[in-house]
Design a protein around this motif. Structure first.
Motif, mmCIF file in Angstrom:
data_model
loop_
_atom_site.group_PDB
_atom_site.id
_atom_site.type_symbol
_atom_site.label_atom_id
_atom_site.label_comp_id
_atom_site.label_asym_id
_atom_site.label_seq_id
_atom_site.Cartn_x
_atom_site.Cartn_y
_atom_site.Cartn_z
ATOM 1 N N LEU A 1 1.163 -0.988 0.163
ATOM 2 C CA LEU A 1 -0.145 -0.203 -0.114
ATOM 3 C C LEU A 1 0.991 1.103 0.241
ATOM 4 C CD1 LEU A 1 -2.716 0.886 -0.021
ATOM 5 C CD2 LEU A 1 -3.221 1.105 2.759
ATOM 6 N N VAL A 2 2.199 1.252 0.866
ATOM 7 C CA VAL A 2 3.023 2.414 0.782
ATOM 8 C C VAL A 2 3.731 2.227 -0.448
ATOM 9 C CG1 VAL A 2 4.919 2.950 1.837
ATOM 10 C CG2 VAL A 2 2.959 2.203 3.289
ATOM 11 N N VAL A 3 4.083 1.523 -0.945
ATOM 12 C CA VAL A 3 4.979 1.863 -2.718
ATOM 13 C C VAL A 3 3.448 2.193 -3.328
ATOM 14 C CG1 VAL A 3 5.802 0.100 -4.586
ATOM 15 C CG2 VAL A 3 6.261 0.318 -2.095
ATOM 16 N N VAL A 4 2.530 1.362 -4.091
ATOM 17 C CA VAL A 4 1.297 1.657 -4.073
ATOM 18 C C VAL A 4 0.924 3.638 -4.268
ATOM 19 C CG1 VAL A 4 -0.991 1.218 -5.662
ATOM 20 C CG2 VAL A 4 0.680 -0.394 -5.183
ATOM 21 N N GLU A 5 0.982 3.398 -3.454
ATOM 22 C CA GLU A 5 0.303 5.305 -2.692
ATOM 23 C C GLU A 5 1.338 6.322 -3.758
ATOM 24 O OE1 GLU A 5 -3.035 6.618 -1.829
ATOM 25 O OE2 GLU A 5 -3.296 4.852 -2.717
ATOM 26 N N HIS A 6 2.387 5.614 -3.016
ATOM 27 C CA HIS A 6 3.433 6.528 -2.451
ATOM 28 C C HIS A 6 3.424 7.314 -5.476
ATOM 29 C CE1 HIS A 6 7.124 8.824 -2.081
ATOM 30 N NE2 HIS A 6 7.711 7.922 -3.078
ATOM 31 N N ARG A 7 3.315 5.791 -5.337
ATOM 32 C CA ARG A 7 3.522 6.528 -6.768
ATOM 33 C C ARG A 7 2.902 7.235 -7.101
ATOM 34 N NH1 ARG A 7 5.491 0.185 -8.871
ATOM 35 N NH2 ARG A 7 7.739 0.047 -8.075
ATOM 36 N N ARG A 8 1.108 6.753 -7.365
ATOM 37 C CA ARG A 8 0.136 7.502 -7.493
ATOM 38 C C ARG A 8 -0.638 7.498 -5.883
ATOM 39 N NH1 ARG A 8 -0.529 5.509 -13.628
ATOM 40 N NH2 ARG A 8 1.125 6.896 -14.508
ATOM 41 N N PRO A 9 -0.476 8.815 -6.197
ATOM 42 C CA PRO A 9 -2.152 8.870 -4.766
ATOM 43 C C PRO A 9 -3.678 8.002 -5.287
ATOM 44 C CG PRO A 9 -0.178 10.422 -4.216
ATOM 45 C CD PRO A 9 -0.028 9.783 -5.687
ATOM 46 N N ARG A 10 -4.091 7.741 -4.690
ATOM 47 C CA ARG A 10 -5.171 7.181 -4.459
ATOM 48 C C ARG A 10 -6.468 7.896 -3.802
ATOM 49 N NH1 ARG A 10 -3.910 9.076 -9.686
ATOM 50 N NH2 ARG A 10 -3.739 7.799 -11.118
ATOM 51 N N LEU A 11 -5.752 7.121 -3.056
ATOM 52 C CA LEU A 11 -6.519 6.996 -1.702
ATOM 53 C C LEU A 11 -6.839 8.442 -1.040
ATOM 54 C CD1 LEU A 11 -5.361 4.051 1.042
ATOM 55 C CD2 LEU A 11 -7.593 4.052 -0.365
ATOM 56 N N SER A 12 -8.588 8.674 -0.036
ATOM 57 C CA SER A 12 -8.908 9.150 0.238
ATOM 58 C C SER A 12 -8.359 10.130 1.493
ATOM 59 C CB SER A 12 -10.653 9.941 0.270
ATOM 60 O OG SER A 12 -11.407 8.787 0.751
ATOM 61 N N ALA A 13 -8.238 11.146 2.006
ATOM 62 C CA ALA A 13 -8.016 10.755 3.942
ATOM 63 C C ALA A 13 -9.623 9.973 4.337
ATOM 64 C CB ALA A 13 -8.466 13.025 3.973
ATOM 65 N N ARG A 14 -10.590 10.194 3.665
ATOM 66 C CA ARG A 14 -11.864 9.558 4.459
ATOM 67 C C ARG A 14 -11.497 8.282 4.928
ATOM 68 N NH1 ARG A 14 -18.090 9.738 2.384
ATOM 69 N NH2 ARG A 14 -18.248 8.675 3.964
ATOM 70 N N ALA A 15 -10.800 7.478 4.175
ATOM 71 C CA ALA A 15 -10.678 5.945 4.128
ATOM 72 C C ALA A 15 -9.315 6.090 4.790
ATOM 73 C CB ALA A 15 -10.348 6.013 2.862
ATOM 74 N N ILE A 16 -8.264 6.500 4.996
ATOM 75 C CA ILE A 16 -7.223 6.408 5.840
ATOM 76 C C ILE A 16 -7.432 6.919 7.439
ATOM 77 C CG2 ILE A 16 -4.973 7.414 6.583
ATOM 78 C CD1 ILE A 16 -4.529 7.550 3.157
#
Length: 116
Positions: free
Chosen positions: A63-78
């Motif tokens: 998750l860290v690697v994928v989100e670092h490349r292209r952030p897609r998760l919303s702050a709400r989900a986190i």
């Protein structure tokens, strides 16, 4: 004579933003949160606990690697995932150490009375 590529409509067109699949990232985030919750709530035998810990850590790293490349998760989900883990950690009583209050008193002795 203007070329087709020089037309104002083509120059002003906004770039196309392609959104990647957020469901896979949400599944990874849910897997991380549920893995942590499983480790908090129910004591497991050594091999099973190690397996859950390894899978949760692998999902977190992915998750860290994928989100670092292209952030897609919303702050709400986190925030929801963090809130779930926090609520479970507060509601479930500690099960490992039975002397948690002695550690609390050691900290109070140092913080309040400046003694060791």
């Amino acid at each position: 004579m203007t070329l087709l590529l020089d037309s104002p409509r083509l120059r002003e067109a906004p770039p196309v933003r392609r959104r990647g699949p957020t469901w896979a990232r949400r599944v990874l985030l849910a897997g991380v949160a549920l893995g942590i919750v499983a480790l908090i709530v129910r004591p497991l035998p050594g091999v099973e606990q190690t397996g859950v810990l390894v899978l949760t850590s692998a999902a977190c790293a992915a998750l860290v690697v994928v989100e670092h490349r292209r952030p897609r998760l919303s702050a709400r989900a986190i925030v929801v995932a963090i809130g779930l883990v926090l609520v479970v950690a507060v509601v479930v009583p500690p099960r490992g150490s039975k002397d948690i209050w002695s550690y609390t008193m050691y900290g109070r002795t140092v913080a309040v009375h400046h003694a060791n």
